[in-house]
Design an enzyme around this catalytic site. Structure first.
Site, PDB file in Angstrom:
ATOM      1  N   GLN A 147       0.842  -1.208   0.000  1.00  0.00           N
ATOM      2  CA  GLN A 147       0.000   0.000   0.000  1.00  0.00           C
ATOM      3  C   GLN A 147       0.874   1.254   0.000  1.00  0.00           C
ATOM      4  OE1 GLN A 147      -2.063  -0.893   3.650  1.00  0.00           O
ATOM      5  NE2 GLN A 147      -0.137  -1.212   4.720  1.00  0.00           N
ATOM      6  N   PRO A 154      -4.905  -5.024   1.558  1.00  0.00           N
ATOM      7  CA  PRO A 154      -4.290  -6.015   2.456  1.00  0.00           C
ATOM      8  C   PRO A 154      -5.182  -6.432   3.622  1.00  0.00           C
ATOM      9  CG  PRO A 154      -3.049  -3.927   2.481  1.00  0.00           C
ATOM     10  CD  PRO A 154      -4.119  -3.782   1.447  1.00  0.00           C
ATOM     11  N   ASP A 165      -7.169  -5.127  14.609  1.00  0.00           N
ATOM     12  CA  ASP A 165      -7.027  -3.686  14.385  1.00  0.00           C
ATOM     13  C   ASP A 165      -6.696  -3.495  12.905  1.00  0.00           C
ATOM     14  OD1 ASP A 165      -6.506  -1.022  14.467  1.00  0.00           O
ATOM     15  OD2 ASP A 165      -4.754  -1.162  15.775  1.00  0.00           O
ATOM     16  N   GLY A 167      -1.540 -11.560   8.636  1.00  0.00           N
ATOM     17  CA  GLY A 167      -2.321 -12.004   9.790  1.00  0.00           C
ATOM     18  C   GLY A 167      -3.133 -13.261   9.520  1.00  0.00           C
ATOM     19  N   THR A 182      -7.260  -2.445   8.702  1.00  0.00           N
ATOM     20  CA  THR A 182      -7.715  -1.376   7.818  1.00  0.00           C
ATOM     21  C   THR A 182      -9.142  -1.729   7.392  1.00  0.00           C
ATOM     22  OG1 THR A 182      -6.820  -2.597   5.955  1.00  0.00           O
ATOM     23  CG2 THR A 182      -5.383  -0.939   6.937  1.00  0.00           C
TER      24      THR A 182
END
Ligand code: SPD
Length: 294
Positions: free
Chosen positions: A31, A164, A157, A139, A159
Protein backbone atom coordinates in the site's frame (compact mmCIF):
# COMPACT_ATOMS: atom_id res chain seq x y z
CA UNK A 1 2.35 26.10 -0.39
CA UNK A 2 -1.38 25.44 0.05
CA UNK A 3 -1.50 21.68 0.77
CA UNK A 4 -4.63 19.74 1.71
CA UNK A 5 -5.32 16.04 2.06
CA UNK A 6 -8.78 14.63 1.34
CA UNK A 7 -10.26 11.21 1.99
CA UNK A 8 -13.28 10.48 -0.19
CA UNK A 9 -15.38 7.78 1.47
CA UNK A 10 -17.32 4.99 -0.22
CA UNK A 11 -20.47 6.98 0.60
CA UNK A 12 -19.16 9.71 -1.77
CA UNK A 13 -18.72 12.13 1.10
CA UNK A 14 -15.28 13.14 2.27
CA UNK A 15 -13.13 15.00 4.72
CA UNK A 16 -10.33 17.47 4.02
CA UNK A 17 -7.44 18.43 6.28
CA UNK A 18 -4.94 21.28 5.96
CA UNK A 19 -1.41 19.84 5.71
CA UNK A 20 1.70 21.75 6.69
CA UNK A 21 4.30 19.05 6.00
CA UNK A 22 4.70 15.62 4.45
CA UNK A 23 6.86 13.65 6.86
CA UNK A 24 6.82 10.29 5.12
CA UNK A 25 5.68 8.95 1.78
CA UNK A 26 6.43 5.48 0.44
CA UNK A 27 4.92 2.73 -1.66
CA UNK A 28 5.35 -0.51 0.25
CA UNK A 29 4.74 -3.99 -1.14
CA UNK A 30 1.13 -3.63 0.01
CA UNK A 31 0.00 0.00 0.00
CA UNK A 32 0.94 3.67 -0.10
CA UNK A 33 2.04 4.83 3.36
CA UNK A 34 1.84 8.54 4.21
CA UNK A 35 2.42 10.45 7.41
CA UNK A 36 1.55 14.13 7.21
CA UNK A 37 1.42 17.01 9.66
CA UNK A 38 -2.05 18.55 9.71
CA UNK A 39 -3.26 21.67 11.46
CA UNK A 40 -6.52 20.28 12.93
CA UNK A 41 -5.43 16.79 14.02
CA UNK A 42 -1.65 16.86 14.34
CA UNK A 43 0.26 14.07 12.65
CA UNK A 44 -1.84 11.67 10.59
CA UNK A 45 -1.17 8.19 9.17
CA UNK A 46 -2.87 7.38 5.87
CA UNK A 47 -2.78 4.02 4.06
CA UNK A 48 -3.78 4.16 0.40
CA UNK A 49 -5.20 7.62 1.14
CA UNK A 50 -7.44 6.45 4.00
CA UNK A 51 -7.04 8.00 7.43
CA UNK A 52 -5.87 5.36 9.90
CA UNK A 53 -5.00 7.43 12.91
CA UNK A 54 -4.18 10.95 14.03
CA UNK A 55 -2.36 12.28 17.06
CA UNK A 56 -5.40 14.21 18.22
CA UNK A 57 -8.18 11.62 18.14
CA UNK A 58 -6.38 8.24 18.15
CA UNK A 59 -7.15 7.67 21.81
CA UNK A 60 -10.82 6.96 21.11
CA UNK A 61 -10.17 4.09 18.73
CA UNK A 62 -7.27 2.56 20.64
CA UNK A 63 -8.83 2.72 24.10
CA UNK A 64 -12.10 1.29 22.83
CA UNK A 65 -10.66 -1.62 20.88
CA UNK A 66 -8.57 -2.65 23.90
CA UNK A 67 -10.19 -1.84 27.23
CA UNK A 68 -13.76 -2.84 26.40
CA UNK A 69 -12.85 -6.48 25.60
CA UNK A 70 -10.22 -6.84 28.32
CA UNK A 71 -12.56 -5.48 31.01
CA UNK A 72 -15.28 -7.86 29.80
CA UNK A 73 -13.24 -11.00 30.52
CA UNK A 74 -13.75 -13.34 33.47
CA UNK A 75 -9.98 -13.74 33.91
CA UNK A 76 -6.90 -11.54 33.73
CA UNK A 77 -5.48 -11.18 30.22
CA UNK A 78 -1.96 -12.58 29.93
CA UNK A 79 -1.37 -13.39 26.26
CA UNK A 80 -2.66 -10.87 23.72
CA UNK A 81 -2.49 -10.88 19.94
CA UNK A 82 -2.97 -7.73 17.87
CA UNK A 83 -3.55 -8.31 14.17
CA UNK A 84 -2.79 -5.21 12.08
CA UNK A 85 -2.27 -2.18 14.28
CA UNK A 86 1.25 -1.43 13.03
CA UNK A 87 0.98 2.14 14.31
CA UNK A 88 1.33 0.73 17.83
CA UNK A 89 -1.63 2.49 19.48
CA UNK A 90 -3.45 -0.72 20.33
CA UNK A 91 -0.29 -2.28 21.76
CA UNK A 92 0.25 0.84 23.91
CA UNK A 93 -3.20 0.45 25.45
CA UNK A 94 -2.81 -3.32 25.97
CA UNK A 95 0.36 -2.66 27.97
CA UNK A 96 -1.62 -0.60 30.49
CA UNK A 97 -2.98 -3.90 31.81
CA UNK A 98 -0.48 -5.17 34.39
CA UNK A 99 -1.56 -8.81 33.95
CA UNK A 100 -0.32 -8.85 30.34
CA UNK A 101 2.86 -10.90 29.93
CA UNK A 102 3.10 -11.00 26.14
CA UNK A 103 1.68 -8.98 23.26
CA UNK A 104 2.24 -10.30 19.76
CA UNK A 105 1.82 -7.63 17.10
CA UNK A 106 1.24 -9.24 13.72
CA UNK A 107 1.39 -6.53 11.05
CA UNK A 108 1.74 -7.31 7.36
CA UNK A 109 3.58 -4.12 6.46
CA UNK A 110 6.95 -3.42 8.08
CA UNK A 111 7.01 0.07 6.59
CA UNK A 112 3.96 1.02 8.65
CA UNK A 113 5.74 -0.01 11.85
CA UNK A 114 9.02 1.72 10.94
CA UNK A 115 7.43 4.96 9.76
CA UNK A 116 5.18 5.21 12.83
CA UNK A 117 8.08 4.53 15.18
CA UNK A 118 9.94 7.37 13.52
CA UNK A 119 7.16 9.94 13.11
CA UNK A 120 4.37 9.03 15.56
CA UNK A 121 6.22 8.44 18.84
CA UNK A 122 3.24 9.17 21.08
CA UNK A 123 1.35 6.33 19.37
CA UNK A 124 4.13 3.84 18.54
CA UNK A 125 6.34 4.61 21.53
CA UNK A 126 5.69 1.34 23.41
CA UNK A 127 6.61 -0.99 20.54
CA UNK A 128 10.06 -1.47 22.06
CA UNK A 129 8.62 -2.80 25.34
CA UNK A 130 10.15 -6.21 26.19
CA UNK A 131 6.66 -7.77 26.39
CA UNK A 132 6.06 -6.93 22.71
CA UNK A 133 6.85 -9.54 20.07
CA UNK A 134 6.59 -8.03 16.58
CA UNK A 135 5.83 -10.36 13.68
CA UNK A 136 5.88 -8.78 10.23
CA UNK A 137 3.53 -11.33 8.71
CA UNK A 138 0.21 -11.72 6.96
CA UNK A 139 -2.32 -12.00 9.79
CA UNK A 140 -4.40 -14.62 7.96
CA UNK A 141 -1.44 -16.99 7.53
CA UNK A 142 -0.16 -16.29 11.05
CA UNK A 143 -3.52 -17.12 12.58
CA UNK A 144 -3.86 -20.34 10.58
CA UNK A 145 -0.51 -21.55 12.00
CA UNK A 146 -1.24 -20.86 15.66
CA UNK A 147 -1.98 -23.70 18.07
CA UNK A 148 -5.43 -23.93 19.66
CA UNK A 149 -6.14 -21.68 22.65
CA UNK A 150 -2.84 -19.74 22.44
CA UNK A 151 -4.21 -16.25 23.23
CA UNK A 152 -6.55 -14.81 25.88
CA UNK A 153 -7.33 -11.73 23.79
CA UNK A 154 -7.26 -11.23 20.02
CA UNK A 155 -7.70 -7.69 18.70
CA UNK A 156 -8.27 -7.21 14.98
CA UNK A 157 -7.03 -3.69 14.38
CA UNK A 158 -7.42 -3.85 10.63
CA UNK A 159 -7.72 -1.38 7.82
CA UNK A 160 -10.99 -1.35 5.89
CA UNK A 161 -11.96 -4.59 4.08
CA UNK A 162 -10.13 -3.77 0.87
CA UNK A 163 -6.51 -4.34 -0.14
CA UNK A 164 -4.29 -6.01 2.46
CA UNK A 165 -7.04 -5.95 5.10
CA UNK A 166 -9.58 -7.98 3.11
CA UNK A 167 -8.65 -11.43 4.43
CA UNK A 168 -9.22 -10.23 7.99
CA UNK A 169 -12.97 -10.01 7.31
CA UNK A 170 -13.62 -13.63 6.29
CA UNK A 171 -15.37 -16.51 8.06
CA UNK A 172 -12.28 -18.66 7.66
CA UNK A 173 -10.18 -16.10 9.49
CA UNK A 174 -12.79 -15.68 12.24
CA UNK A 175 -12.95 -19.47 12.70
CA UNK A 176 -9.21 -19.46 13.34
CA UNK A 177 -9.62 -16.58 15.78
CA UNK A 178 -12.18 -18.63 17.72
CA UNK A 179 -9.94 -21.71 17.67
CA UNK A 180 -6.86 -19.79 18.86
CA UNK A 181 -8.69 -18.07 21.72
CA UNK A 182 -8.28 -19.56 25.19
CA UNK A 183 -11.54 -20.93 26.70
CA UNK A 184 -12.41 -17.71 28.55
CA UNK A 185 -10.87 -15.54 25.86
CA UNK A 186 -12.33 -12.57 24.05
CA UNK A 187 -11.86 -10.93 20.68
CA UNK A 188 -12.70 -7.48 19.40
CA UNK A 189 -12.48 -6.07 15.91
CA UNK A 190 -13.13 -2.75 14.29
CA UNK A 191 -16.43 -3.26 12.46
CA UNK A 192 -16.69 -0.10 10.33
CA UNK A 193 -19.08 2.84 10.45
CA UNK A 194 -22.83 2.24 10.86
CA UNK A 195 -23.52 5.35 8.79
CA UNK A 196 -20.80 5.48 6.15
CA UNK A 197 -20.23 1.72 5.72
CA UNK A 198 -23.62 0.21 6.57
CA UNK A 199 -23.29 -2.74 4.20
CA UNK A 200 -19.75 -3.58 5.23
CA UNK A 201 -20.78 -3.48 8.86
CA UNK A 202 -23.79 -5.73 8.19
CA UNK A 203 -21.66 -8.24 6.28
CA UNK A 204 -18.99 -8.28 8.97
CA UNK A 205 -21.48 -8.83 11.80
CA UNK A 206 -23.17 -11.58 9.80
CA UNK A 207 -19.89 -13.46 9.42
CA UNK A 208 -18.99 -13.00 13.09
CA UNK A 209 -22.43 -14.28 14.07
CA UNK A 210 -21.82 -17.40 11.97
CA UNK A 211 -18.68 -18.19 13.92
CA UNK A 212 -19.17 -16.98 17.51
CA UNK A 213 -22.01 -17.80 19.94
CA UNK A 214 -22.95 -14.10 20.14
CA UNK A 215 -21.80 -10.69 18.89
CA UNK A 216 -21.86 -7.46 20.87
CA UNK A 217 -21.33 -4.29 18.85
CA UNK A 218 -20.45 -0.98 20.45
CA UNK A 219 -19.91 2.53 19.16
CA UNK A 220 -17.84 5.66 19.68
CA UNK A 221 -17.07 8.98 18.04
CA UNK A 222 -13.94 9.32 15.92
CA UNK A 223 -13.95 12.70 14.19
CA UNK A 224 -11.47 11.74 11.42
CA UNK A 225 -13.18 8.49 10.38
CA UNK A 226 -15.96 8.38 7.76
CA UNK A 227 -19.13 9.95 9.27
CA UNK A 228 -17.43 10.31 12.67
CA UNK A 229 -19.38 7.38 14.13
CA UNK A 230 -17.44 4.11 14.41
CA UNK A 231 -18.17 0.60 15.63
CA UNK A 232 -16.29 -2.29 17.17
CA UNK A 233 -17.62 -5.76 17.92
CA UNK A 234 -16.79 -7.99 20.84
CA UNK A 235 -17.18 -11.78 20.69
CA UNK A 236 -16.16 -14.50 23.10
CA UNK A 237 -15.75 -18.20 22.78
CA UNK A 238 -18.07 -18.88 25.72
CA UNK A 239 -20.64 -16.35 24.53
CA UNK A 240 -20.38 -13.89 27.40
CA UNK A 241 -21.01 -10.25 26.66
CA UNK A 242 -19.62 -6.98 28.01
CA UNK A 243 -21.37 -6.95 31.38
CA UNK A 244 -21.41 -10.41 32.99
CA UNK A 245 -17.83 -10.16 34.23
CA UNK A 246 -17.40 -6.38 34.16
CA UNK A 247 -15.68 -4.99 37.23
CA UNK A 248 -16.44 -1.28 37.59
CA UNK A 249 -13.71 -0.75 40.20
CA UNK A 250 -11.09 -2.09 37.83
CA UNK A 251 -12.47 0.11 35.04
CA UNK A 252 -12.38 3.19 37.29
CA UNK A 253 -8.77 2.56 38.17
CA UNK A 254 -7.77 2.04 34.54
CA UNK A 255 -9.74 5.11 33.44
CA UNK A 256 -7.45 7.38 35.42
CA UNK A 257 -4.89 6.96 32.63
CA UNK A 258 -7.40 7.12 29.77
CA UNK A 259 -8.80 9.98 27.72
CA UNK A 260 -12.01 8.28 26.55
CA UNK A 261 -12.67 4.98 28.29
CA UNK A 262 -14.28 4.86 31.72
CA UNK A 263 -16.84 2.66 33.49
CA UNK A 264 -19.81 4.67 32.15
CA UNK A 265 -18.46 4.56 28.59
CA UNK A 266 -18.07 0.77 28.93
CA UNK A 267 -21.80 0.52 29.54
CA UNK A 268 -22.99 3.37 27.31
CA UNK A 269 -21.07 2.25 24.22
CA UNK A 270 -23.40 -0.76 23.95
CA UNK A 271 -26.56 1.39 24.01
CA UNK A 272 -27.23 1.37 20.28
CA UNK A 273 -29.48 3.80 18.41
CA UNK A 274 -32.35 2.15 16.52
CA UNK A 275 -30.67 2.34 13.11
CA UNK A 276 -27.62 0.52 14.49
CA UNK A 277 -29.85 -2.06 16.21
CA UNK A 278 -31.39 -2.69 12.80
CA UNK A 279 -27.94 -3.30 11.30
CA UNK A 280 -27.35 -5.92 14.00
CA UNK A 281 -30.76 -7.49 13.27
CA UNK A 282 -30.12 -7.48 9.52
CA UNK A 283 -26.81 -9.19 10.14
CA UNK A 284 -28.63 -11.95 12.01
CA UNK A 285 -30.95 -12.21 9.02
CA UNK A 286 -27.95 -12.40 6.73
CA UNK A 287 -26.62 -15.18 8.91
CA UNK A 288 -29.79 -17.22 8.60
CA UNK A 289 -29.79 -16.67 4.83
CA UNK A 290 -26.12 -17.39 4.32
CA UNK A 291 -25.94 -20.45 6.56
CA UNK A 292 -23.02 -21.25 8.82
CA UNK A 293 -20.80 -22.75 6.13
CA UNK A 294 -21.35 -20.11 3.42
N1 SPD B 1 -11.55 3.80 7.83
C1 SPD B 1 -10.53 3.66 8.79
C2 SPD B 1 -10.52 2.35 9.50
C3 SPD B 1 -9.22 2.16 10.20
C4 SPD B 1 -9.26 1.18 11.27
N2 SPD B 1 -7.93 0.87 11.77
C5 SPD B 1 -7.18 1.93 12.25
C6 SPD B 1 -5.85 1.52 12.78
C7 SPD B 1 -5.47 2.31 13.98
N3 SPD B 1 -4.58 1.59 14.81
Amino acid sequence: MDLWVSEIHASQAGMTFKVTDTLYHAQSDFQVVDIVETIPFGRMLLLDGRVMTTERDEFVYHEMIVHVPILSMPKAAERVLVIGGGDGGTVREVLRHPSVKEVVLCEIDGLVIDSCRQHLPTIAGQLGDPRVNIQVRDGVAYMAEQPDERFDVILIDSTDPIGPGEGLFTREFYRNVRRVLSPQGVMACQSESPIAETEEMTRTLGKLADVFPSTHSYIGSIPTYPSGLWSWTLCSKEGFGPFEHFNADRARELAQGCQYYNEDIHRAAFALPNFVRRIVENAQQHRQTAGVNA
